[in-house]
Design a protein around this motif. Sequence first.
Motif, PDB file in Angstrom:
ATOM      1  N   LEU A  58     147.332 -35.637 -54.036  1.00 30.67           N
ATOM      2  CA  LEU A  58     145.981 -35.431 -53.946  1.00 30.67           C
ATOM      3  C   LEU A  58     145.585 -35.660 -52.545  1.00 30.67           C
ATOM      4  O   LEU A  58     144.688 -35.151 -51.725  1.00 30.67           O
ATOM      5  N   LEU A  59     146.247 -36.607 -51.572  1.00 34.35           N
ATOM      6  CA  LEU A  59     145.986 -36.870 -50.475  1.00 34.35           C
ATOM      7  C   LEU A  59     146.015 -35.574 -49.493  1.00 34.35           C
ATOM      8  O   LEU A  59     145.313 -35.173 -48.678  1.00 34.35           O
ATOM      9  N   GLY A  60     147.227 -34.914 -49.896  1.00 33.37           N
ATOM     10  CA  GLY A  60     147.560 -33.656 -49.168  1.00 33.37           C
ATOM     11  C   GLY A  60     146.194 -32.473 -49.577  1.00 33.37           C
ATOM     12  O   GLY A  60     145.845 -31.860 -48.582  1.00 33.37           O
ATOM     13  N   LEU A  61     145.964 -32.719 -50.628  1.00 32.44           N
ATOM     14  CA  LEU A  61     144.854 -31.819 -50.980  1.00 32.44           C
ATOM     15  C   LEU A  61     143.657 -31.969 -50.125  1.00 32.44           C
ATOM     16  O   LEU A  61     142.970 -31.121 -49.779  1.00 32.44           O
ATOM     17  N   VAL A  69     138.097 -36.350 -45.396  1.00 31.43           N
ATOM     18  CA  VAL A  69     139.044 -36.387 -44.055  1.00 31.43           C
ATOM     19  C   VAL A  69     138.628 -35.066 -43.091  1.00 31.43           C
ATOM     20  O   VAL A  69     138.469 -34.084 -43.647  1.00 31.43           O
ATOM     21  N   PRO A  70     139.082 -35.226 -41.906  1.00 31.18           N
ATOM     22  CA  PRO A  70     138.905 -33.920 -41.240  1.00 31.18           C
ATOM     23  C   PRO A  70     140.041 -33.119 -41.953  1.00 31.18           C
ATOM     24  O   PRO A  70     141.208 -33.540 -42.152  1.00 31.18           O
ATOM     25  N   GLN A  71     139.741 -31.653 -41.700  1.00 25.32           N
ATOM     26  CA  GLN A  71     140.996 -30.896 -42.188  1.00 25.32           C
ATOM     27  C   GLN A  71     141.941 -30.756 -41.396  1.00 25.32           C
ATOM     28  O   GLN A  71     141.871 -30.833 -40.169  1.00 25.32           O
ATOM     29  N   ASP A  72     143.237 -30.867 -41.877  1.00 23.70           N
ATOM     30  CA  ASP A  72     144.299 -31.076 -41.193  1.00 23.70           C
ATOM     31  C   ASP A  72     145.543 -30.540 -42.023  1.00 23.70           C
ATOM     32  O   ASP A  72     146.023 -31.256 -42.626  1.00 23.70           O
ATOM     33  N   THR A 101     152.206 -18.132 -45.883  1.00 26.85           N
ATOM     34  CA  THR A 101     151.060 -17.802 -45.081  1.00 26.85           C
ATOM     35  C   THR A 101     151.231 -18.254 -43.531  1.00 26.85           C
ATOM     36  O   THR A 101     150.581 -17.818 -42.669  1.00 26.85           O
ATOM     37  N   GLY A 102     152.302 -19.058 -43.294  1.00 27.52           N
ATOM     38  CA  GLY A 102     152.358 -19.550 -41.901  1.00 27.52           C
ATOM     39  C   GLY A 102     151.551 -20.568 -41.732  1.00 27.52           C
ATOM     40  O   GLY A 102     151.113 -20.532 -40.407  1.00 27.52           O
ATOM     41  N   ASN A 103     150.936 -21.434 -42.561  1.00 29.96           N
ATOM     42  CA  ASN A 103     149.903 -22.319 -42.231  1.00 29.96           C
ATOM     43  C   ASN A 103     150.585 -23.750 -41.947  1.00 29.96           C
ATOM     44  O   ASN A 103     151.159 -24.242 -42.872  1.00 29.96           O
ATOM     45  N   ALA A 104     150.403 -24.084 -40.585  1.00 25.68           N
ATOM     46  CA  ALA A 104     150.972 -25.216 -40.291  1.00 25.68           C
ATOM     47  C   ALA A 104     152.539 -25.356 -40.189  1.00 25.68           C
ATOM     48  O   ALA A 104     153.121 -26.316 -39.663  1.00 25.68           O
TER      49      ALA A 104
END
Length: 205
Positions: A58-61, A69-72, A101-104
Amino acid sequence: MKKLRGVLIALGIALGLQASAHAGFAEGATAYNNKNYALAYKEILPLAKAGNTDAEHLLGLMYYMGRGVPQDYKLALTWHRKAALKGKADAQYVVGAMYYTGNAVIQDHKEAVTWFRKAAEQGHADAQQVLGLMYRYHIGGMPQDNVIAYMLWNLAAAGGSANAAEQRAAVARGMTQEQIEEGQALSSAWKRNTPLPRSSRTGGG
């Protein structure tokens, strides 16, 4: 391939949250579902830090969506990976999507397949649906195998994926009766939490 791109763009968006019976988690999940993200963060953070798998997911979500939280994306991946390594299918699916997708992370379709497969083998319908696409279109080192794609879409459709039902119908139009029968037999024989077949007898392209 346009349909494939559209499905994968939607990957990170279709992240649901299932309430859990874990002590202390229910309050945070309820706050999240009620869009009280500040309270959700306050409840969830200590649980995630203590190693609660559902709280990690959930925290990851929350970091992924920028809720409370700021999107990170890097932190989203960090927390999802913790939950994924403990076997949480929803988190495994997200980690797979981020590698796809190569996201992060550096885009890595083979790594994406690894995580999608882990989730799919637990019966995660979205992971089954995407893994089917990867077999259908020969992505991430997967053999082009319409029978395995059909089987995965059969399972995903049974799990409630409308996209999978459409994709199954489309691929079936180009399959022989023998291939369809093999796809049906494979999906009937498969049991949740067991390995999925990696190739079929009749479906190689």
